[in-house]
Design a protein around this motif. Structure first.
Motif, PDB file in Angstrom:
ATOM      1  N   ARG A  62      34.634  16.073  30.043  1.00 10.30           N
ATOM      2  CA  ARG A  62      34.406  16.076  31.493  1.00 10.30           C
ATOM      3  C   ARG A  62      34.404  14.623  31.975  1.00 10.30           C
ATOM      4  O   ARG A  62      33.680  13.796  31.448  1.00 10.30           O
ATOM      5  CB  ARG A  62      33.077  16.745  31.830  1.00 10.30           C
ATOM      6  N   SER A  71      23.802   9.811  33.660  1.00 10.42           N
ATOM      7  CA  SER A  71      24.414  11.009  33.103  1.00 10.42           C
ATOM      8  C   SER A  71      25.303  10.672  31.914  1.00 10.42           C
ATOM      9  O   SER A  71      25.317  11.393  30.907  1.00 10.42           O
ATOM     10  CB  SER A  71      25.235  11.734  34.179  1.00 10.42           C
ATOM     11  N   VAL A  96      27.404  14.038  30.935  1.00  7.88           N
ATOM     12  CA  VAL A  96      28.849  14.087  31.106  1.00  7.88           C
ATOM     13  C   VAL A  96      29.440  13.165  30.056  1.00  7.88           C
ATOM     14  O   VAL A  96      28.811  12.173  29.659  1.00  7.88           O
ATOM     15  CB  VAL A  96      29.249  13.660  32.537  1.00  7.88           C
TER      16      VAL A  96
END
Length: 345
Positions: A46, A95, A101
């Motif tokens: 991602r 993140s 991610v």
């Protein structure tokens, strides 16, 4: 006799069934890469970013994702979440570091809160040409920043050149640092704010999407940004003057969670690294082209453009010294080492 015939028929049928079973391919998660007898291990990455999709960095990132997927014959799937769909720029770094991610793109300015030396790209007048910046990033200068990021848990896969930062305002042409006195200028970070204060103006923090309205309502007198963003956000409609002084060479970072990276096979790491390098080179070329094109567009749209003569730049640099002092104070020994490397170029 009938019993013997049935037994023989059974044995023949069994033999054919066993042979058929042995010809079936086993299930596997490995996929053969184009032009290579080896295979890539399947994984899904991602990748989030916040820039508009028509920005040259965004176009490069989208192509990077497509190329990786195609070169691995679909084994390495890069799912892109553009324009803040998945994460805001404020949430991006944490993140990536936590593994929320796998990959993300964010500005070096925002990474400076994690690795203070990343603020080097905001230090005024560090790089005078695109080529200088590229040479530094590809050498010891860039290696030191990559190592500092890895110590925090993020691998730098790509330095994506945004281009030079400039100044737009509504009050008057900014032809020397003294012309900033008394103005309220939207800033993009702590180091640029120190320079704005040193020039006699007041820095104001706000998101890029808020600047148009702020200029329109005279909440601020001016703003600093790249000319690409100025065109995209229609600064020409709400600001009269543009000063081209190339004071900061803005960078965005494509970073990968370090643990995730360490878990990838070497073959996959090599593919991602090589493709990122190709994309990095393309983005650097685009940054120069975009800066030149968008500056002309702003002039054509009615902004009064002043390009600071090269012989005047030492005055602008000297007046910005407090910003240099703020950087060295915050970034410690690594910051000093980076400045020394730049001075030797």
């Amino acid at each position: 006799m009938k019993k013997w015939m049935k037994l023989i028929t059974f044995l023949i049928v069994s033999t054919f069934l066993l042979a058929a079973c042995n010809t079936e391919e086993p299930e596997t998660k490995a996929v053969t890469g184009s032009g290579d007898s080896d295979s890539y291990e399947e994984t899904t990455i991602r990748l989030a970013y916040n820039l508009p999709q028509d920005h040259h960095i965004a176009k490069g990132i989208e192509q990077f994702a497509k190329d990786v997927t195609e070169k691995s014959d679909g084994a390495i799937k890069v799912q892109v979440y553009p324009a803040g769909q998945l994460l805001t720029d404020k949430d991006m770094n944490q993140s990536i570091l936590s593994g929320g991610v796998e990959m993300g793109v964010n500005s070096s300015t925002l990474w400076a809160s994690t690795v203070p030396a990343m603020g080097i790209f905001d230090v005024p007048y560090i790089f005078t040409t695109y080529e200088e910046a590229g040479e530094a990033i590809n050498g010891e200068f860039g290696d030191k920043l990559r190592s500092a990021m890895e110590e925090k848990g993020a691998k730098v896969l790509m330095f994506a050149d945004y281009g030079y930062a400039q100044f737009a305002n509504n009050k008057r042409p900014l032809e020397s640092p003294s012309d900033f006195k008394g103005l309220k200028i939207r800033s993009i970070g702590d180091i640029p704010s120190e320079m704005i204060k040193a020039y006699g103006a007041s820095p104001v923090f706000m998101g890029g999407g808020e600047v148009y309205m702020a200029l329109q309502r005279n909440t601020v007198d001016g703003a600093t940004s790249g000319t690409t963003a100025m065109v995209q956000r229609k600064y020409d409609e709400v600001a009269k003057y543009l000063t081209i002084n190339n004071y900061a060479y803005l960078e965005f970072i494509l970073a990968v969670n370090q643990d995730y990276w360490n878990g990838l096979p070497e073959k996959s790491q090599q593919l991602l690294t090589e493709t990122a390098k190709e994309t990095e080179d393309w983005i650097r070329q685009q940054a120069k082209s975009e800066d030149e094109t968008t500056a002309k567009q702003l002039e054509e749209k009615g902004m009064e453009v002043y390009v600071v003569p090269e012989e005047d730049l030492p005055e602008w640099k000297e007046a910005a010294k407090p910003a240099w002092d703020a950087f060295t104070k915050n970034s410690g020994d690594l910051g000093k080492e980076l400045l020394e490397i730049v001075d030797q170029q």
